[in-house]
Design an enzyme around this catalytic site. Structure first.
Site, PDB file in Angstrom:
ATOM      1  N   CYS A 114     101.500  90.593  58.191  1.00 54.30           N
ATOM      2  CA  CYS A 114     102.605  89.691  57.839  1.00 54.30           C
ATOM      3  C   CYS A 114     102.476  89.114  56.430  1.00 54.30           C
ATOM      4  O   CYS A 114     103.470  88.743  55.809  1.00 54.30           O
ATOM      5  CB  CYS A 114     102.711  88.561  58.861  1.00 54.30           C
ATOM      6  SG  CYS A 114     103.131  89.191  60.487  1.00 54.30           S
ATOM      7  N   HIS A 276     107.617  83.474  55.811  1.00 55.30           N
ATOM      8  CA  HIS A 276     107.585  84.665  56.652  1.00 55.30           C
ATOM      9  C   HIS A 276     108.261  84.324  57.977  1.00 55.30           C
ATOM     10  O   HIS A 276     107.997  83.282  58.571  1.00 55.30           O
ATOM     11  CB  HIS A 276     106.128  85.090  56.882  1.00 55.30           C
ATOM     12  CG  HIS A 276     105.967  86.021  58.033  1.00 55.30           C
ATOM     13  ND1 HIS A 276     106.703  87.178  58.147  1.00 55.30           N
ATOM     14  CD2 HIS A 276     105.175  85.951  59.138  1.00 55.30           C
ATOM     15  CE1 HIS A 276     106.355  87.794  59.265  1.00 55.30           C
ATOM     16  NE2 HIS A 276     105.439  87.070  59.887  1.00 55.30           N
ATOM     17  N   ASN A 306     110.962  89.340  63.804  1.00 56.71           N
ATOM     18  CA  ASN A 306     109.846  89.316  62.846  1.00 56.71           C
ATOM     19  C   ASN A 306     109.642  90.743  62.327  1.00 56.71           C
ATOM     20  O   ASN A 306     109.275  91.628  63.094  1.00 56.71           O
ATOM     21  CB  ASN A 306     108.596  88.800  63.574  1.00 56.71           C
ATOM     22  CG  ASN A 306     107.349  88.783  62.714  1.00 56.71           C
ATOM     23  OD1 ASN A 306     107.282  89.428  61.667  1.00 56.71           O
ATOM     24  ND2 ASN A 306     106.333  88.060  63.152  1.00 56.71           N
TER      25      ASN A 306
HETATM   26  N1  COA Z   1     110.098  86.732  78.489  1.00 54.05           N
HETATM   27  C1  COA Z   1     109.877  85.929  79.527  1.00 54.05           C
HETATM   28  N2  COA Z   1     108.686  85.383  79.816  1.00 54.05           N
HETATM   29  C2  COA Z   1     107.660  85.677  78.981  1.00 54.05           C
HETATM   30  C3  COA Z   1     107.825  86.500  77.863  1.00 54.05           C
HETATM   31  C4  COA Z   1     109.103  87.052  77.631  1.00 54.05           C
HETATM   32  N3  COA Z   1     109.364  87.837  76.588  1.00 54.05           N
HETATM   33  N4  COA Z   1     106.635  86.589  77.223  1.00 54.05           N
HETATM   34  C5  COA Z   1     105.762  85.856  77.913  1.00 54.05           C
HETATM   35  N5  COA Z   1     106.378  85.300  78.978  1.00 54.05           N
HETATM   36  C6  COA Z   1     105.810  84.415  79.985  1.00 54.05           C
HETATM   37  C7  COA Z   1     104.311  84.573  80.121  1.00 54.05           C
HETATM   38  O1  COA Z   1     104.000  85.651  80.965  1.00 54.05           O
HETATM   39  C8  COA Z   1     103.933  83.237  80.715  1.00 54.05           C
HETATM   40  O2  COA Z   1     104.219  83.267  82.092  1.00 54.05           O
HETATM   41  P1  COA Z   1     103.248  82.521  83.151  1.00 54.05           P
HETATM   42  O3  COA Z   1     103.288  81.075  82.757  1.00 54.05           O
HETATM   43  O4  COA Z   1     103.898  82.826  84.438  1.00 54.05           O
HETATM   44  O5  COA Z   1     101.905  83.145  82.944  1.00 54.05           O
HETATM   45  C9  COA Z   1     104.922  82.270  80.068  1.00 54.05           C
HETATM   46  O6  COA Z   1     106.000  83.053  79.594  1.00 54.05           O
HETATM   47  C10 COA Z   1     104.318  81.482  78.931  1.00 54.05           C
HETATM   48  O7  COA Z   1     103.615  82.396  78.087  1.00 54.05           O
HETATM   49  P2  COA Z   1     102.936  81.935  76.786  1.00 54.05           P
HETATM   50  O8  COA Z   1     102.371  83.140  76.091  1.00 54.05           O
HETATM   51  O9  COA Z   1     102.045  80.781  77.069  1.00 54.05           O
HETATM   52  O10 COA Z   1     104.226  81.415  75.988  1.00 54.05           O
HETATM   53  P3  COA Z   1     104.315  80.587  74.658  1.00 54.05           P
HETATM   54  O11 COA Z   1     105.032  79.340  74.925  1.00 54.05           O
HETATM   55  O12 COA Z   1     103.015  80.517  73.939  1.00 54.05           O
HETATM   56  O13 COA Z   1     105.274  81.500  73.804  1.00 54.05           O
HETATM   57  C11 COA Z   1     105.137  83.042  71.977  1.00 54.05           C
HETATM   58  C12 COA Z   1     104.873  82.805  73.458  1.00 54.05           C
HETATM   59  C13 COA Z   1     104.625  84.418  71.633  1.00 54.05           C
HETATM   60  C14 COA Z   1     106.646  82.988  71.723  1.00 54.05           C
HETATM   61  C15 COA Z   1     104.451  81.927  71.155  1.00 54.05           C
HETATM   62  O14 COA Z   1     103.113  81.808  71.558  1.00 54.05           O
HETATM   63  C16 COA Z   1     104.498  82.204  69.689  1.00 54.05           C
HETATM   64  O15 COA Z   1     105.553  82.220  69.097  1.00 54.05           O
HETATM   65  N6  COA Z   1     103.350  82.378  69.037  1.00 54.05           N
HETATM   66  C17 COA Z   1     103.283  82.726  67.651  1.00 54.05           C
HETATM   67  C18 COA Z   1     103.525  84.202  67.537  1.00 54.05           C
HETATM   68  C19 COA Z   1     103.728  84.661  66.135  1.00 54.05           C
HETATM   69  O16 COA Z   1     104.259  83.960  65.321  1.00 54.05           O
HETATM   70  N7  COA Z   1     103.335  85.885  65.883  1.00 54.05           N
HETATM   71  C20 COA Z   1     103.486  86.523  64.629  1.00 54.05           C
HETATM   72  C21 COA Z   1     102.505  85.982  63.662  1.00 54.05           C
HETATM   73  S1  COA Z   1     102.759  86.663  62.139  1.00 54.05           S
END
Ligand code: COA
Length: 349
Positions: A114, A276, A306
């Site tokens: 990224c 980004h 992204n």
């Molecule tokens: N749709 C529905 N549910 C989903 C899902 C999706 N696409 N992806 C994950 N879940 C579920 C998980 O399985 C979990 O379920 P559970 O509670 O039953 O186990 C629940 O949602 C919460 O998951 P979690 O990973 O804790 O969610 P979160 O609130 O952390 O959100 C992201 C996930 C990825 C959106 C968030 O962590 C994020 O944005 N992180 C930064 C990522 C990023 O910027 N990456 C690029 C860097 S350059």
């Protein structure tokens, strides 16, 4: 010593729009979850066979080159940032050189995910300042749609990423009130495994449990890519989303302030921040932390997801095309991502 300026900029996003609703055909997800957690409404996916990371880069590069008032034959160096290259090797730089019928100029590939475009622009900036090159094409391009796990297992990653390309041409400028003022690059490999694609690779599980790989029996050495690996879906990216989020909200504001302070500015002086496009919530956090108004930050993750190395040049290009960046404006580009790496560039447009 001359400064380098962005003489031309271009972007390309594939025609195919994939909405959150479209993804529900393949995995257990829903529009509301994706929208609330990431801000993404839709993303673009490249044509499966007609488009590659390189062909999208060519489209963006053509526009950047034309806007810079130059030609592909006049380009004297290429810097290409991507994590989704056409081939594992050689890199996309040479593919671009071939596709655009350029002269036999140097082509450098940047593997900084990224932050790739920021690293690429920083390298190009040094070459311009040293006088070695005068017309550098810097590209960020990604075809993520070919390498994601579209089953429910991969939903936390797959819903985030999209395809596209952005390009700029850097040229020297003698003007003192224009061009790239400084670039700032950082890394911390301690968390390399938190956002990574482990396979195919040569790690052979050396770095611990997370680098999981199931190898087939091989007569001499372990295999780079095996049937078992594919059967167990160990060839897809891994992301610990919450850890990434926590790191990003610290390092993003830090590196933006570093660029501003290095040049005697405050966040209030910024005309436009191009972060980004990782997650709308991260951008909004940065905006609040730096006390910026909505008009000072450009976001388009809602439409494109992204696009990793392509996200900053696509957003910069779109902001400029919409008239949101004008001559003389103070613009900061900033990125954070896998590695971890993070970086910024401050420029006067
Ligand atoms: N749709 C529905 N549910 C989903 C899902 C999706 N696409 N992806 C994950 N879940 C579920 C998980 O399985 C979990 O379920 P559970 O509670 O039953 O186990 C629940 O949602 C919460 O998951 P979690 O990973 O804790 O969610 P979160 O609130 O952390 O959100 C992201 C996930 C990825 C959106 C968030 O962590 C994020 O944005 N992180 C930064 C990522 C990023 O910027 N990456 C690029 C860097 S350059």
């Amino acid at each position: 010593m001359p400064r380098s300026k962005i003489a031309g900029i271009g972007k390309y996003v594939p025609e195919r729009v994939v909405t959150n609703q479209d993804l529900t055909q393949y995995m257990d997800t829903d529009d509301q979850w994706i929208l609330e957690r990431t801000g993404i409404k839709e993303r673009r996916y490249a044509h499966r066979t007609e488009e590659t990371t390189t062909t999208m880069a060519v489209e963006a590069a053509k526009i950047a080159i034309e806007r810079a008032g130059t030609t592909a034959q006049e380009i004297d160096f290429i810097v290409f940032a991507t994590l989704s290259p056409d081939y594992y090797f050689p890199g996309c730089g040479v593919m671009l050189q071939r596709a655009m019928k350029m002269k036999e100029v140097g082509a450098l590939d940047v593997r900084n995910q990224c932050s790739g475009f920021l690293y690429a622009i920083s390298v190009a900036d040094q070459f311009i300042k040293s006088g070695m090159y005068k017309n550098i094409l810097v590209v960020g391009s990604e075809k993520h749609s070919f390498g994601l796990d579209f089953s429910t297992r991969g939903r936390n990653i797959s819903v985030i990423f999209g395809d596209g390309a952005g390009a700029v041409v850097l040229q020297p400028t003698e003007k003192t009130d224009q061009g790239i003022l400084s670039t700032h690059l950082h890394s911390d490999g301690e968390s390399a495994e938190i956002l990574a694609m482990y396979n195919p690779g040569t790690h052979a599980n050396h770095w611990g449990e997370k680098n999981y790989a199931d190898f087939d029996e091989a007569p001499i050495a372990q295999m780079f890519m095996s049937h078992k690996m594919i059967d167990k879906a160990q060839n897809f990216p891994f992301m610990d989303g919450q850890s990434v989020f926590k790191k990003a909200v610290v390092k993003f504001p830090e590196v933006i302030m570093e660029a501003l302070l290095a040049n005697g500015y405050q966040s209030t002086d910024l005309n436009m921040l191009i972060p980004h496009q990782a997650n709308l919530r991260i951008s909004q956090f940065v905006q609040q932390k730096l006390k910026l108004t909505e008009d000072q930050v450009y976001n388009n993750i809602q439409q494109y997801g992204n696009t990793t190395a392509a996200s900053v040049p696509i957003a910069l290009c779109e902001a400029w095309e919409k008239g949101k960046i004008k001559e003389g404006d103070l613009v900061c580009l900033a990125a954070f991502g896998s590695g971890f790496t993070w970086a910024s560039a401050l420029l006067k447009w």
